[in-house]
Design an enzyme around this catalytic site. Sequence first.
Site, short mmCIF file in Angstrom:
data_model
loop_
_atom_site.label_atom_id
_atom_site.label_comp_id
_atom_site.label_asym_id
_atom_site.label_seq_id
_atom_site.Cartn_x
_atom_site.Cartn_y
_atom_site.Cartn_z
N VAL A 3 65.99 50.42 -15.10
CA VAL A 3 67.01 49.63 -15.79
C VAL A 3 66.56 48.19 -15.54
O VAL A 3 66.81 47.61 -14.50
CB VAL A 3 68.43 49.90 -15.23
CG1 VAL A 3 69.45 49.00 -15.90
CG2 VAL A 3 68.81 51.37 -15.43
N PRO A 4 65.82 47.63 -16.52
CA PRO A 4 64.97 46.46 -16.26
C PRO A 4 65.68 45.12 -16.13
O PRO A 4 65.50 44.21 -16.94
CB PRO A 4 64.02 46.48 -17.47
CG PRO A 4 64.84 47.09 -18.55
CD PRO A 4 65.70 48.13 -17.88
N CYS A 5 66.43 44.96 -15.05
CA CYS A 5 67.11 43.69 -14.81
C CYS A 5 66.12 42.57 -14.50
O CYS A 5 66.47 41.39 -14.60
CB CYS A 5 68.16 43.83 -13.72
SG CYS A 5 67.57 44.52 -12.19
N HIS A 6 64.89 42.93 -14.15
CA HIS A 6 63.88 41.89 -13.89
C HIS A 6 63.54 41.11 -15.16
O HIS A 6 62.98 40.03 -15.08
CB HIS A 6 62.60 42.51 -13.29
CG HIS A 6 61.94 43.51 -14.17
ND1 HIS A 6 62.34 44.84 -14.22
CD2 HIS A 6 60.91 43.40 -15.03
CE1 HIS A 6 61.56 45.49 -15.08
NE2 HIS A 6 60.69 44.64 -15.58
#
Length: 178
Positions: A140-143
């Site tokens: 879950v690409p919060c970066h």
Amino acid sequence: MGAKKSSSLYWSLFSYENWKMYIAATNDGLCFVGSQNQPFEELVKWANHYLPGNDLIRDDEKLQSFADELVHYFQGKLNRFTIPIFYRGTPFQEAVWKALCDIPYGQTCSYSDIAQQIQKPTAVRAVGRAIGTNPILITVPCHRVIGKNGSLTGYRGGMEMKTRLLELERGFANIQLV
């Protein structure tokens, strides 16, 4: 991605090249990807808070399919995860986490972009808090969320990890992936 309760939480230590992090899954899917080089206690603390009453069971084999996709991601062979994921949060948090999954590989957007996408344009700070509680780093690409001015902002995995993930994706973004 609902609120079903599992009785077991399976975990493994993911290790690939210089990446090391704890991962965990319920029978419903991957539910936790830890910070780079953080101790096992990070997972225990998260599990006790968000999935209390679940037994933590080490099962490297059960988590192998999740580890395989992470390896393919780090090798630049995967730009969208297909493994099942399981998260539980407030409806607002879940809307934010779902929006994170829509950010294309190798690209970034701002907190206000996410607020607009979930139709809560004035909730930028709440979006930031929801992103900060995302339990499933990388998948879950919060970066991929940065400040409105293009600056790198906080990340649960630390700024070094965020920088490395963005550089990795930018390096592979122009390669056609299967």
